[in-house]
Design a protein around this motif. Structure first.
Motif, PDB file in Angstrom:
ATOM      1  N   MET A 172       1.048  -1.169  -0.330  1.00 28.00           N
ATOM      2  CA  MET A 172      -0.396  -0.152  -0.033  1.00 28.00           C
ATOM      3  C   MET A 172       1.195   1.251   0.042  1.00 28.00           C
ATOM      4  O   MET A 172       0.963   2.264   1.004  1.00 28.00           O
ATOM      5  CB  MET A 172      -0.728  -0.284   1.337  1.00 28.00           C
ATOM      6  N   THR A 173       1.659   1.510  -1.100  1.00 34.44           N
ATOM      7  CA  THR A 173       2.195   2.685  -1.336  1.00 34.44           C
ATOM      8  C   THR A 173       1.197   3.797  -1.333  1.00 34.44           C
ATOM      9  O   THR A 173      -0.113   3.892  -1.492  1.00 34.44           O
ATOM     10  CB  THR A 173       2.748   2.590  -2.447  1.00 34.44           C
ATOM     11  N   ALA A 174       1.656   5.257  -1.064  1.00 30.59           N
ATOM     12  CA  ALA A 174       1.190   6.137  -0.419  1.00 30.59           C
ATOM     13  C   ALA A 174       0.565   6.459  -2.593  1.00 30.59           C
ATOM     14  O   ALA A 174      -0.481   7.254  -2.427  1.00 30.59           O
ATOM     15  CB  ALA A 174       2.241   7.506  -1.269  1.00 30.59           C
ATOM     16  N   ALA A 175       0.651   6.071  -4.008  1.00 30.11           N
ATOM     17  CA  ALA A 175       0.364   6.099  -4.833  1.00 30.11           C
ATOM     18  C   ALA A 175      -0.782   4.897  -5.574  1.00 30.11           C
ATOM     19  O   ALA A 175      -1.490   4.931  -5.842  1.00 30.11           O
ATOM     20  CB  ALA A 175       1.194   5.658  -6.253  1.00 30.11           C
ATOM     21  N   MET A 176      -0.663   3.739  -4.252  1.00 26.08           N
ATOM     22  CA  MET A 176      -2.066   2.767  -5.029  1.00 26.08           C
ATOM     23  C   MET A 176      -3.283   3.423  -3.673  1.00 26.08           C
ATOM     24  O   MET A 176      -4.130   3.395  -3.689  1.00 26.08           O
ATOM     25  CB  MET A 176      -1.213   1.291  -3.799  1.00 26.08           C
ATOM     26  N   ARG A 177      -3.028   4.108  -2.753  1.00 24.21           N
ATOM     27  CA  ARG A 177      -3.901   4.713  -1.723  1.00 24.21           C
ATOM     28  C   ARG A 177      -4.366   5.953  -2.117  1.00 24.21           C
ATOM     29  O   ARG A 177      -5.522   5.358  -2.297  1.00 24.21           O
ATOM     30  CB  ARG A 177      -2.968   4.808  -0.333  1.00 24.21           C
ATOM     31  N   ASP A 178      -4.211   6.962  -2.920  1.00 21.30           N
ATOM     32  CA  ASP A 178      -3.940   8.059  -3.972  1.00 21.30           C
ATOM     33  C   ASP A 178      -5.321   6.863  -4.944  1.00 21.30           C
ATOM     34  O   ASP A 178      -6.308   7.994  -5.173  1.00 21.30           O
ATOM     35  CB  ASP A 178      -3.021   8.431  -4.566  1.00 21.30           C
ATOM     36  N   ALA A 179      -4.571   6.218  -5.656  1.00 23.53           N
ATOM     37  CA  ALA A 179      -5.394   5.319  -6.891  1.00 23.53           C
ATOM     38  C   ALA A 179      -6.730   4.567  -6.022  1.00 23.53           C
ATOM     39  O   ALA A 179      -7.517   4.938  -7.121  1.00 23.53           O
ATOM     40  CB  ALA A 179      -4.515   4.839  -7.569  1.00 23.53           C
ATOM     41  N   LEU A 180      -6.329   4.141  -5.126  1.00 25.29           N
ATOM     42  CA  LEU A 180      -7.564   3.703  -4.662  1.00 25.29           C
ATOM     43  C   LEU A 180      -8.832   4.484  -4.515  1.00 25.29           C
ATOM     44  O   LEU A 180      -9.486   4.703  -4.360  1.00 25.29           O
ATOM     45  CB  LEU A 180      -7.256   2.371  -3.868  1.00 25.29           C
ATOM     46  N   TYR A 181      -8.207   5.604  -3.297  1.00 25.12           N
ATOM     47  CA  TYR A 181      -9.278   6.418  -3.355  1.00 25.12           C
ATOM     48  C   TYR A 181     -10.030   7.172  -4.280  1.00 25.12           C
ATOM     49  O   TYR A 181     -11.109   7.550  -3.889  1.00 25.12           O
ATOM     50  CB  TYR A 181      -8.435   7.558  -2.751  1.00 25.12           C
ATOM     51  N   GLU A 182      -9.303   7.289  -5.106  1.00 24.11           N
ATOM     52  CA  GLU A 182      -9.975   8.205  -6.633  1.00 24.11           C
ATOM     53  C   GLU A 182     -10.684   7.423  -7.094  1.00 24.11           C
ATOM     54  O   GLU A 182     -11.998   7.438  -6.959  1.00 24.11           O
ATOM     55  CB  GLU A 182      -8.414   8.360  -7.514  1.00 24.11           C
ATOM     56  N   ALA A 183     -10.686   5.924  -7.095  1.00 30.35           N
ATOM     57  CA  ALA A 183     -11.685   5.041  -7.673  1.00 30.35           C
ATOM     58  C   ALA A 183     -12.905   4.911  -6.818  1.00 30.35           C
ATOM     59  O   ALA A 183     -13.805   4.991  -7.060  1.00 30.35           O
ATOM     60  CB  ALA A 183     -10.906   3.867  -7.643  1.00 30.35           C
ATOM     61  N   LEU A 184     -12.335   4.624  -4.843  1.00 26.26           N
ATOM     62  CA  LEU A 184     -13.287   4.620  -4.567  1.00 26.26           C
ATOM     63  C   LEU A 184     -14.958   6.344  -4.219  1.00 26.26           C
ATOM     64  O   LEU A 184     -15.645   6.555  -4.321  1.00 26.26           O
ATOM     65  CB  LEU A 184     -12.893   4.400  -3.135  1.00 26.26           C
ATOM     66  N   ALA A 185     -13.553   7.496  -4.680  1.00 18.92           N
ATOM     67  CA  ALA A 185     -14.544   8.495  -4.441  1.00 18.92           C
ATOM     68  C   ALA A 185     -15.085   9.015  -5.299  1.00 18.92           C
ATOM     69  O   ALA A 185     -16.539   9.119  -5.765  1.00 18.92           O
ATOM     70  CB  ALA A 185     -13.519   9.354  -4.764  1.00 18.92           C
ATOM     71  N   ASN A 186     -14.881   7.901  -7.019  1.00 19.55           N
ATOM     72  CA  ASN A 186     -16.049   8.146  -8.382  1.00 19.55           C
ATOM     73  C   ASN A 186     -16.945   7.422  -8.312  1.00 19.55           C
ATOM     74  O   ASN A 186     -17.736   8.009  -8.467  1.00 19.55           O
ATOM     75  CB  ASN A 186     -14.773   7.579  -9.498  1.00 19.55           C
ATOM     76  N   THR A 187     -17.237   6.090  -7.285  1.00 18.75           N
ATOM     77  CA  THR A 187     -17.734   5.252  -6.939  1.00 18.75           C
ATOM     78  C   THR A 187     -19.012   6.425  -5.963  1.00 18.75           C
ATOM     79  O   THR A 187     -20.412   5.738  -5.866  1.00 18.75           O
ATOM     80  CB  THR A 187     -18.041   3.909  -6.252  1.00 18.75           C
ATOM     81  N   LEU A 188     -18.338   7.407  -4.878  1.00 25.67           N
ATOM     82  CA  LEU A 188     -19.556   7.313  -4.442  1.00 25.67           C
ATOM     83  C   LEU A 188     -20.571   8.250  -5.025  1.00 25.67           C
ATOM     84  O   LEU A 188     -20.893   9.047  -5.171  1.00 25.67           O
ATOM     85  CB  LEU A 188     -18.467   8.093  -2.774  1.00 25.67           C
ATOM     86  N   ASP A 189     -19.503   9.268  -6.074  1.00 22.75           N
ATOM     87  CA  ASP A 189     -20.267  10.463  -6.553  1.00 22.75           C
ATOM     88  C   ASP A 189     -21.066   9.645  -8.406  1.00 22.75           C
ATOM     89  O   ASP A 189     -21.732  10.902  -8.597  1.00 22.75           O
ATOM     90  CB  ASP A 189     -18.626  11.113  -6.832  1.00 22.75           C
ATOM     91  N   ASP A 190     -20.708   8.144  -8.197  1.00 24.24           N
ATOM     92  CA  ASP A 190     -21.032   8.382  -9.445  1.00 24.24           C
ATOM     93  C   ASP A 190     -23.190   7.984  -8.894  1.00 24.24           C
ATOM     94  O   ASP A 190     -23.552   6.922  -7.596  1.00 24.24           O
ATOM     95  CB  ASP A 190     -21.383   6.547  -9.476  1.00 24.24           C
ATOM     96  N   PRO A 191     -24.198   8.701  -9.534  1.00 22.98           N
ATOM     97  CA  PRO A 191     -25.546   9.059  -9.038  1.00 22.98           C
ATOM     98  C   PRO A 191     -25.878   7.489  -9.336  1.00 22.98           C
ATOM     99  O   PRO A 191     -26.677   7.258  -8.371  1.00 22.98           O
ATOM    100  CB  PRO A 191     -25.819  10.117  -9.687  1.00 22.98           C
ATOM    101  N   THR A 192     -25.624   6.779  -9.680  1.00 24.31           N
ATOM    102  CA  THR A 192     -26.096   5.199 -10.366  1.00 24.31           C
ATOM    103  C   THR A 192     -25.679   4.052  -8.728  1.00 24.31           C
ATOM    104  O   THR A 192     -26.329   3.161  -8.816  1.00 24.31           O
ATOM    105  CB  THR A 192     -25.874   4.309 -11.439  1.00 24.31           C
ATOM    106  N   ARG A 193     -24.586   4.661  -8.490  1.00 22.72           N
ATOM    107  CA  ARG A 193     -24.413   4.086  -6.721  1.00 22.72           C
ATOM    108  C   ARG A 193     -24.661   3.032  -7.131  1.00 22.72           C
ATOM    109  O   ARG A 193     -25.042   1.379  -6.770  1.00 22.72           O
ATOM    110  CB  ARG A 193     -25.649   4.762  -5.733  1.00 22.72           C
ATOM    111  N   PRO A 194     -23.532   2.339  -7.996  1.00 20.33           N
ATOM    112  CA  PRO A 194     -22.986   1.081  -7.692  1.00 20.33           C
ATOM    113  C   PRO A 194     -22.515   0.330  -6.751  1.00 20.33           C
ATOM    114  O   PRO A 194     -21.913   0.712  -5.822  1.00 20.33           O
ATOM    115  CB  PRO A 194     -22.079   0.773  -9.222  1.00 20.33           C
ATOM    116  N   PHE A 195     -22.442  -0.887  -6.576  1.00 22.36           N
ATOM    117  CA  PHE A 195     -22.609  -1.832  -5.795  1.00 22.36           C
ATOM    118  C   PHE A 195     -20.789  -1.904  -6.419  1.00 22.36           C
ATOM    119  O   PHE A 195     -19.959  -1.824  -7.231  1.00 22.36           O
ATOM    120  CB  PHE A 195     -22.284  -3.138  -5.272  1.00 22.36           C
ATOM    121  N   VAL A 196     -19.533  -1.985  -5.006  1.00 24.20           N
ATOM    122  CA  VAL A 196     -18.430  -2.069  -5.253  1.00 24.20           C
ATOM    123  C   VAL A 196     -17.624  -3.267  -4.502  1.00 24.20           C
ATOM    124  O   VAL A 196     -17.580  -3.147  -3.729  1.00 24.20           O
ATOM    125  CB  VAL A 196     -17.636  -1.357  -4.321  1.00 24.20           C
ATOM    126  N   THR A 197     -16.438  -4.036  -5.653  1.00 22.59           N
ATOM    127  CA  THR A 197     -15.990  -4.960  -4.398  1.00 22.59           C
ATOM    128  C   THR A 197     -14.654  -4.479  -5.349  1.00 22.59           C
ATOM    129  O   THR A 197     -13.912  -4.468  -5.823  1.00 22.59           O
ATOM    130  CB  THR A 197     -16.222  -6.446  -5.952  1.00 22.59           C
TER     131      THR A 197
END
Length: 327
Positions: A172-197
């Motif tokens: 879990m490098t800083a780069a991986m943390r940032d990439a994972l956070y960005e991906a999770l944030a995108n799903t949180l902002d997605d109005p279709t409210r997708p499930f995430v695995t």
């Protein structure tokens, strides 16, 4: 311990000679003056006596099938187990007592506030002597700067995010943390409210923080700001029941802390879990003092952190760390 009063509380802290208190669980009553010492209660007879769990940080019993908050230990090893925990506290008394204080203090507050408290404590310990000693006596690999891919795909159930750096065991490098956070944030902002695995590529889910990056931050206050602004654990908790994490192989340190934030947690058979930070003079810093107590309780979280021992998928299931174990 009847002699603990306000004038003597320094003794029962990292400043004194008693940063840890090991007592028969049935006999302990919390003193009027608060102590910073880690309090370990022992039920050597395995009778599970009536206690006030809030008075303890860890509870050990020789009973074989005790539920939370107890940790079960074979009768012939309970004294040895308690002594090993006490030695871990004495080896890093500042980190251990800070950990106990953080876990106690954040038990009843909102998760985001608790993550902020953890992060401030973590930044303080990064500047401390115990962490500095660990760095000085350790041979650390070069930092995997910039390494830490997260891939995104879609299936019939929603979004699948994969930690995609198997060459580093998904450190879990800083780069991986940032990439994972960005991906999770995108799903949180997605109005279709997708499930995430969330999954991990390769042999394990995640081996935890990249050791080469430990201690490289030059501005510890800014590191706190970044850590809380880009909290993957916080993002997973915000997803609620839409979030699933699939553990396999090793889930160590921040890999476990972040994964434990998901509402639905699944382990493959053979998966194992570990918190190694205390031996480094640190506490979990990726949300673990928040996510793990909410999954397994604060007493078992403290045991994981102080013992540094691994638990397997079946024990994780019994404790509630995962909901399901699959082949």
């Amino acid at each position: 311990m009847d002699g603990i009063d306000f004038l003597s509380t320094d003794r029962y802290s990292a400043l004194g000679d008693c940063p840890v208190i090991v007592v028969p669980a049935a006999d302990w009553r919390a003193p009027a003056s608060p102590v910073q010492a880690v309090v370990i209660g022992i039920d050597a007879a395995g009778t599970l006596p009536p206690i006030e769990p809030d008075c303890f940080d860890i509870l050990l019993t020789s009973a074989s099938d005790a539920g939370a908050p107890w940790v079960c230990v074979p009768p012939d090893r309970i004294e040895e187990a308690a002594d090993a925990l006490a030695q871990a506290v004495r080896a890093n008394p500042v980190a251990a007592t800070v950990l106990a204080g953080v876990v106690r203090a954040t038990a009843g507050i909102p998760a985001n506030s608790a993550i902020a408290v953890e992060s401030m404590a973590y930044s303080a310990l990064l500047g401390g002597a115990e962490f500095r000693r660990w760095r000085e006596r350790s041979v650390l690999p070069p930092a995997a700067t910039g390494v830490g891919k997260v891939s995104c795909a879609y299936d019939e159930d929603g979004v699948v995010l994969s930690l995609a750096s198997p060459e580093t065991r998904n450190a879990m490098t800083a780069a991986m943390r940032d990439a994972l956070y960005e991906a999770l944030a995108n799903t949180l902002d997605d109005p279709t409210r997708p499930f995430v695995t969330v999954r991990g590529a390769g042999r394990c889910f995640s081996s935890g923080g990249d050791l080469g990056e430990f201690g490289t931050a030059t501005d510890l206050s800014l590191a706190h700001v970044i850590r809380t602004a880009r909290s993957c654990a916080g993002a997973l908790m915000a997803l609620g029941e839409r979030a699933t994490v699939e553990f396999h192989g090793a889930s160590i340190g921040s890999g476990l802390e972040i994964g434990a934030a998901a509402a639905r947690r699944i382990a493959r058979r053979g998966a194992w879990f570990q918190l190694p930070e205390l031996r480094m003079g640190l506490i979990p810093g990726a949300g673990g003092t928040v996510t793990l107590p909410r999954a397994v309780g604060r007493h078992r979280t403290m045991w994981l952190a102080l013992s540094g021992r691994r638990i397997g998928a079946e024990q994780a299931l019994a404790w509630g760390l995962v909901r399901e174990v699959r082949e």
